[in-house]
Design a protein around this motif. Structure first.
Motif, PDB file in Angstrom:
ATOM      1  N   PRO A  59       0.847  -1.204   0.000  1.00  0.00           N
ATOM      2  CA  PRO A  59       0.000   0.000   0.000  1.00  0.00           C
ATOM      3  C   PRO A  59       0.883   1.256   0.000  1.00  0.00           C
ATOM      4  O   PRO A  59       2.024   1.210   0.480  1.00  0.00           O
ATOM      5  CB  PRO A  59      -0.770  -0.114   1.320  1.00  0.00           C
ATOM      6  N   ASP A  60       0.345   2.358  -0.536  1.00  0.00           N
ATOM      7  CA  ASP A  60       1.129   3.607  -0.573  1.00  0.00           C
ATOM      8  C   ASP A  60       1.454   4.058   0.845  1.00  0.00           C
ATOM      9  O   ASP A  60       0.690   3.816   1.787  1.00  0.00           O
ATOM     10  CB  ASP A  60       0.326   4.703  -1.284  1.00  0.00           C
ATOM     11  N   LEU A  61       2.560   4.747   0.971  1.00  0.00           N
ATOM     12  CA  LEU A  61       3.012   5.277   2.253  1.00  0.00           C
ATOM     13  C   LEU A  61       2.982   4.220   3.358  1.00  0.00           C
ATOM     14  O   LEU A  61       2.186   4.274   4.291  1.00  0.00           O
ATOM     15  CB  LEU A  61       2.166   6.487   2.659  1.00  0.00           C
ATOM     16  N   SER A  62       3.857   3.237   3.187  1.00  0.00           N
ATOM     17  CA  SER A  62       3.959   2.207   4.225  1.00  0.00           C
ATOM     18  C   SER A  62       5.416   1.753   4.348  1.00  0.00           C
ATOM     19  O   SER A  62       6.173   1.792   3.373  1.00  0.00           O
ATOM     20  CB  SER A  62       3.069   1.024   3.881  1.00  0.00           C
ATOM     21  N   LEU A  63       5.774   1.340   5.558  1.00  0.00           N
ATOM     22  CA  LEU A  63       7.151   0.874   5.779  1.00  0.00           C
ATOM     23  C   LEU A  63       7.398  -0.407   4.988  1.00  0.00           C
ATOM     24  O   LEU A  63       8.497  -0.632   4.481  1.00  0.00           O
ATOM     25  CB  LEU A  63       7.368   0.616   7.278  1.00  0.00           C
ATOM     26  N   GLY A  64       6.344  -1.230   4.865  1.00  0.00           N
ATOM     27  CA  GLY A  64       6.467  -2.477   4.128  1.00  0.00           C
ATOM     28  C   GLY A  64       6.794  -2.235   2.663  1.00  0.00           C
ATOM     29  O   GLY A  64       7.645  -2.917   2.083  1.00  0.00           O
ATOM     30  N   LYS A  65       6.126  -1.228   2.073  1.00  0.00           N
ATOM     31  CA  LYS A  65       6.390  -0.912   0.663  1.00  0.00           C
ATOM     32  C   LYS A  65       7.827  -0.395   0.507  1.00  0.00           C
ATOM     33  O   LYS A  65       8.530  -0.780  -0.434  1.00  0.00           O
ATOM     34  CB  LYS A  65       5.386   0.139   0.167  1.00  0.00           C
ATOM     35  N   SER A  66       8.258   0.451   1.458  1.00  0.00           N
ATOM     36  CA  SER A  66       9.632   0.969   1.410  1.00  0.00           C
ATOM     37  C   SER A  66      10.629  -0.182   1.492  1.00  0.00           C
ATOM     38  O   SER A  66      11.649  -0.203   0.799  1.00  0.00           O
ATOM     39  CB  SER A  66       9.880   1.935   2.565  1.00  0.00           C
ATOM     40  N   LEU A  67      10.312  -1.149   2.362  1.00  0.00           N
ATOM     41  CA  LEU A  67      11.169  -2.322   2.527  1.00  0.00           C
ATOM     42  C   LEU A  67      11.239  -3.110   1.208  1.00  0.00           C
ATOM     43  O   LEU A  67      12.315  -3.519   0.773  1.00  0.00           O
ATOM     44  CB  LEU A  67      10.535  -3.194   3.624  1.00  0.00           C
ATOM     45  N   TYR A  68      10.072  -3.282   0.592  1.00  0.00           N
ATOM     46  CA  TYR A  68       9.982  -4.031  -0.662  1.00  0.00           C
ATOM     47  C   TYR A  68      10.767  -3.327  -1.767  1.00  0.00           C
ATOM     48  O   TYR A  68      11.536  -3.954  -2.497  1.00  0.00           O
ATOM     49  CB  TYR A  68       8.498  -4.157  -1.046  1.00  0.00           C
ATOM     50  N   GLU A  69      10.609  -2.007  -1.835  1.00  0.00           N
ATOM     51  CA  GLU A  69      11.314  -1.249  -2.885  1.00  0.00           C
ATOM     52  C   GLU A  69      12.823  -1.281  -2.675  1.00  0.00           C
ATOM     53  O   GLU A  69      13.599  -1.352  -3.625  1.00  0.00           O
ATOM     54  CB  GLU A  69      10.802   0.192  -2.925  1.00  0.00           C
ATOM     55  N   SER A  70      13.250  -1.266  -1.401  1.00  0.00           N
ATOM     56  CA  SER A  70      14.695  -1.353  -1.102  1.00  0.00           C
ATOM     57  C   SER A  70      15.254  -2.662  -1.639  1.00  0.00           C
ATOM     58  O   SER A  70      16.386  -2.718  -2.133  1.00  0.00           O
ATOM     59  CB  SER A  70      14.955  -1.312   0.399  1.00  0.00           C
ATOM     60  N   LYS A  71      14.453  -3.721  -1.489  1.00  0.00           N
ATOM     61  CA  LYS A  71      14.887  -5.050  -1.962  1.00  0.00           C
ATOM     62  C   LYS A  71      14.958  -5.077  -3.490  1.00  0.00           C
ATOM     63  O   LYS A  71      15.934  -5.534  -4.081  1.00  0.00           O
ATOM     64  CB  LYS A  71      13.919  -6.111  -1.445  1.00  0.00           C
ATOM     65  N   ILE A  72      13.910  -4.519  -4.142  1.00  0.00           N
ATOM     66  CA  ILE A  72      13.845  -4.509  -5.612  1.00  0.00           C
ATOM     67  C   ILE A  72      15.040  -3.762  -6.201  1.00  0.00           C
ATOM     68  O   ILE A  72      15.677  -4.225  -7.130  1.00  0.00           O
ATOM     69  CB  ILE A  72      12.521  -3.832  -6.084  1.00  0.00           C
ATOM     70  N   TYR A  73      15.334  -2.569  -5.611  1.00  0.00           N
ATOM     71  CA  TYR A  73      16.419  -1.748  -6.162  1.00  0.00           C
ATOM     72  C   TYR A  73      17.776  -2.042  -5.528  1.00  0.00           C
ATOM     73  O   TYR A  73      18.723  -1.266  -5.687  1.00  0.00           O
ATOM     74  CB  TYR A  73      16.066  -0.264  -6.004  1.00  0.00           C
ATOM     75  N   LEU A  74      17.840  -3.128  -4.782  1.00  0.00           N
ATOM     76  CA  LEU A  74      19.084  -3.556  -4.104  1.00  0.00           C
ATOM     77  C   LEU A  74      19.719  -2.444  -3.252  1.00  0.00           C
ATOM     78  O   LEU A  74      20.937  -2.269  -3.226  1.00  0.00           O
ATOM     79  CB  LEU A  74      20.089  -4.081  -5.127  1.00  0.00           C
ATOM     80  N   GLU A  75      18.846  -1.679  -2.592  1.00  0.00           N
ATOM     81  CA  GLU A  75      19.357  -0.634  -1.685  1.00  0.00           C
ATOM     82  C   GLU A  75      19.460  -1.245  -0.289  1.00  0.00           C
ATOM     83  O   GLU A  75      18.593  -1.082   0.568  1.00  0.00           O
ATOM     84  CB  GLU A  75      18.397   0.565  -1.681  1.00  0.00           C
ATOM     85  N   THR A  76      20.541  -1.975  -0.081  1.00  0.00           N
ATOM     86  CA  THR A  76      20.676  -2.748   1.158  1.00  0.00           C
ATOM     87  C   THR A  76      20.708  -1.846   2.389  1.00  0.00           C
ATOM     88  O   THR A  76      20.185  -2.198   3.451  1.00  0.00           O
ATOM     89  CB  THR A  76      21.947  -3.614   1.089  1.00  0.00           C
ATOM     90  N   GLN A  77      21.328  -0.682   2.244  1.00  0.00           N
ATOM     91  CA  GLN A  77      21.380   0.238   3.394  1.00  0.00           C
ATOM     92  C   GLN A  77      19.967   0.639   3.831  1.00  0.00           C
ATOM     93  O   GLN A  77      19.652   0.688   5.010  1.00  0.00           O
ATOM     94  CB  GLN A  77      22.170   1.488   3.037  1.00  0.00           C
TER      95      GLN A  77
END
Lengths: 289, 195
Positions: free
Chosen positions: A216-234
């Protein structure tokens, strides 16, 4: 006399200070120990794309707290998970009362309770994704995780209420509210607090998992998912840290508030701090004398 | 109107505790019930207090009467101090203060049950019954664990109660029975019978 009291007070304060300083030092040592372990793991793995260092995560966290979207995501997740938790808590309490009041109701709903407990959360999330919008999925999943724990614990608490005390209350003609306030609430409060503490942790984790899958928009879970997709490990590490910190703070806050509420309702202090117990008890009853 | 128990029967599984038991009790005074443990005294008192239903038979003269009781166990609320336990049954502070003094409990008013000795807890249970007041006081071994001096201090207050109320006292102590009771009923059983 005054000097004696002053000395007594000073020695008490110094004891409290020493104890608290000791606790803080111990916490600091444990914290630093694991930071060092983390740093060593980072040095051994030595690949930024797979594993981030404590310094990198701390740096990213500092950056994140100045971004509006981060705060919006945090508030969004808190609101959704909080709503699911409150709904689960309310339903759990209601179902527990109905189960104790009516054996048929308890027998009828017992299989549902067992089924919810045995089903993997991922199955529920996937099913919920078919049935409803992403925002509702999170609320529904948290509700499903919280409700059975509250329900089962409260039923246990109500059933374990001391029958002799209830009989005493009946003989002394205590009305229903008084019985609830003076006997039931103090008896079930340890069960309720334990249930809230357990379900809060579980609901929080399940809620974030649901956010990762439903994005869902504006959620920590989505941010977590996007970090994984874009390989932003930090980012992945930083968001995970935020989730852990929020979970710990929330649990402490809510459980402490429940202890305080319990004290206020029944002047009970067995589970809370000795001093506040006496203070509350004296204040509220001396006024009446 | 006096209290009458007529042909009361009560059994638990195969154990017959009361069999066609009948008894007349006055409206005032101290009636002591004495008998061996397990003979059925407590069951009789619980039926009188309305805490248990008789299998058959009738109890007349207790309806609309305020019944106060000291149970065999103290049954104090463990999460409330003594004052809280007393306020739970009596809103009047002056009544509480009076009986706390009578039972030498004033200095323990803010103590929790677990902070009190066995004898003090017993006195606290007695205090709760006294502050609640009533037309009938059922006292099931109220002086258990109390020393002689304290008992002697408390006796006058029990006698005061009996001026306007019926006090049903269960005790195994002969001295206590002689000192307090207007009528002593010796019992045996089960099934409960008057000796």
């Amino acid at each position: 006399m005054w000097d004696k009291n002053k000395k007594k007070l000073q020695s008490r304060f110094s004891k409290i200070f020493q104890e608290s300083a000791g606790r803080s030092l111990r916490f600091l040592f444990i914290f630093l120990f694991w930071i060092v372990v983390w740093q060593i793991a980072y040095l051994i793995i030595d690949r930024d794309i797979v594993f981030s260092s404590p310094a990198q995560v701390a740096g990213r966290l500092i950056e994140l707290i100045s971004i509006d979207e981060f705060w919006a995501s945090t508030v969004g997740s808190l609101a959704r998970i909080g709503l699911g938790f409150l709904a689960g808590l309310a339903a759990g309490v209601l179902l527990a009362i109905l189960s104790v009041a009516n054996r048929w109701f308890a027998a009828l709903f017992k299989p549902l309770l067992s089924m919810i407990r045995a089903t993997p959360v991922s199955s529920f999330i996937i099913l919920a994704l078919i049935w409803m919008s992403s925002v509702r999925v999170v609320i529904f999943i948290v509700f499903l995780m919280v409700m059975p724990i509250i329900w089962a614990n409260l039923v246990e608490g109500i059933r374990k209420t001391d029958r002799q005390l209830l009989e005493m209350a009946r003989l002394f003609k205590m009305n229903r509210w008084r019985r609830i306030r003076l006997i039931y609430l103090p008896s079930i409060s340890p069960f309720l607090i334990s249930a809230v503490s357990t379900s809060l942790g579980l609901g929080w984790k399940a809620g974030i998992a649901a956010e990762v899958l439903s994005t869902p928009d504006l959620s920590l879970g989505k941010s977590l998912y996007e970090s994984k997709i874009y390989l932003e490990t930090q980012d992945l590490f930083a968001y995970t840290a935020v989730i852990i910190i929020l979970s710990m703070v929330l649990e402490k806050l809510i459980v402490k508030s429940l202890y305080m509420l319990q004290n206020l309702i029944s002047h009970q202090g067995r589970l809370y701090r000795h001093n506040s117990r006496h203070l509350l008890s004296r204040l509220s009853l001396r006024k009446r004398l | 109107m006096s209290i009458s128990i007529k042909d009361v029967n009560k059994s638990y599984n195969d154990l017959i505790v009361l069999k066609d038991f009948s008894l007349e009790l006055p409206e005032q005074g101290i009636v002591a019930l004495s008998g061996p443990s397990g003979c059925g005294k407590t069951t009789l008192l619980r039926i009188l207090a309305g805490l248990e239903k008789a299998d058959s038979g009738s109890v007349h003269g207790v309806d609309n009467k305020r019944i106060s009781m000291v149970f065999q166990e103290d049954r104090l609320l463990p999460w409330m101090n003594l004052m809280g336990n007393l306020f739970a049954v009596q809103p009047e502070a002056s009544v509480i203060r009076y009986y706390l003094e009578c039972l030498s409990l004033t200095e323990y008013a803010w103590s929790y049950p677990h902070e009190l000795s066995g004898g003090m807890q017993r006195r606290a249970a007695l205090a709760r019954s006294l502050v609640y007041g009533g037309d009938i006081f059922i006292l099931d071994e109220p002086f258990k664990g109390l020393d002689q001096k304290l008992r002697l201090d408390i006796y006058p207050h029990i006698r005061d109660l009996a001026v306007n109320s019926l006090v049903l006292l269960v005790s195994h102590d002969k001295e206590e029975l002689t000192a307090l009771a207007d009528i002593i009923i010796k019992l045996d059983g089960p099934p409960l019978s008057i000796v």
